[in-house]
Design an enzyme around this catalytic site. Structure first.
Site: not given
Ligand code: PEP
Length: 258
Positions: A9-11, A96, A98, A168, A174, A214, A235-236
């Site tokens: 997930n590149w956001k 999600h 966010e 999640e 994040g 994370s 994500g990141g």
């Molecule tokens: C996400 O945004 O779906 C996610 C899992 O982010 P991160 O891996 O950065 O915690």
């Protein structure tokens, strides 16, 4: 043996050139090795056409990060499920945390998006998870159950087979604070038991339940080795080729060992 699934997930990140370079770098790195894992990249809307064009040359699929709860009409700025289907997008993330937090997405709107995506033969990736406060109050199972019941359990058995769930925990997204493999496994087993109660054992076994929060190259293998964790929503760590490839390698070896 069940293949693992890894979704990046590149956001709202990357320039056009960076997105192009990352897709090609990941595609090249994946050539030939990830036989026990499937990979999905989820760039921002404006890079979807680039991504679906490149995906034809490579061994991964493409997800959008959101879609409208409306089918079409006067909804300035919205992107419909049918527009995503026209771009040959295969999956779409919905719910999600966010989007729940900043854009007021509710279980009810998520259910509408799921139905519209299904109408276009797209697979929804439905996110669920509790906040730290909810976990501290021992409400995490109740919250996740409510999210799933209200956003997904209206589906019949056949359509439920075309859904991916991503657990999640909000406190892990994040933050660098990953759920322990035991915490994640406990919730994944609980989610699978809910699916079994509603749809039966076979549907529950076949369901894909991903962990997100994370997840990185260091902790991925221990998470993916858990019996009810079918892969990750990343994500990141999906923005760095070497890190993301290491996570896919972890998924691949966990799938072989499970
Ligand atoms: C996400 O945004 O779906 C996610 C899992 O982010 P991160 O891996 O950065 O915690």
């Amino acid at each position: 043996m069940k293949n693992k699934l890894v979704i990046g997930n590149w956001k709202m990140n990357l320039s056009f050139e960076e997105a192009n370079d990352l897709i090609i770098a990941i595609g090249d790195a994946l050539e030939g090795f990830h036989t026990n894992s499937e990979v999905v990249l989820s760039p921002s809307f404006v890079y979807l056409e680039l991504a679906t064009d490149l995906a034809e040359e490579y061994n991964f699929s493409i997800a959008a990060q959101n879609c409208s709860e409306y089918e079409n009409g006067a909804y300035t700025g919205e992107i419909s499920a049918s527009m995503l289907a026209a771009l040959k997008v295969n999956f779409c993330i919905v719910g999600h945390s966010e989007r729940r937090k900043y854009f007021h997405e509710t279980n009810e709107t998520i259910a509408k998006k799921v139905d519209l995506l299904h109408k276009q033969q797209l697979i929804p990736i439905v996110c669920c998870g509790e906040t730290m406060e909810e976990r501290k109050n021992n409400e995490h199972f109740k919250i996740v159950e409510q999210q799933l019941v209200e956003s997904l359990f209206h589906l019949n058995k056949e359509m439920f087979g075309h859904v991916i769930i991503a657990y999640e925990p909000v406190w892990a997204i994040g933050t660098g604070e990953t759920a322990t493999p035991e915490q994640a496994q406990e919730m994944h087993a609980f989610i699978r038991s809910l699916i079994e109660k509603k749809y039966g054992a076979e549907t529950a076994y076949n369901a894909y339940i991903l962990y997100g929060g994370s997840c990185n190259a260091k902790n991925a293998l221990n998470l993916f080795m858990q019996p009810d964790i079918d892969g990750g929503l990343i994500g990141g760590a999906s923005l760095k080729t070497s890190e993301f490839i290491a996570i896919i390698e972890a998924a691949d070896s966990a799938a072989k060992d499970n």
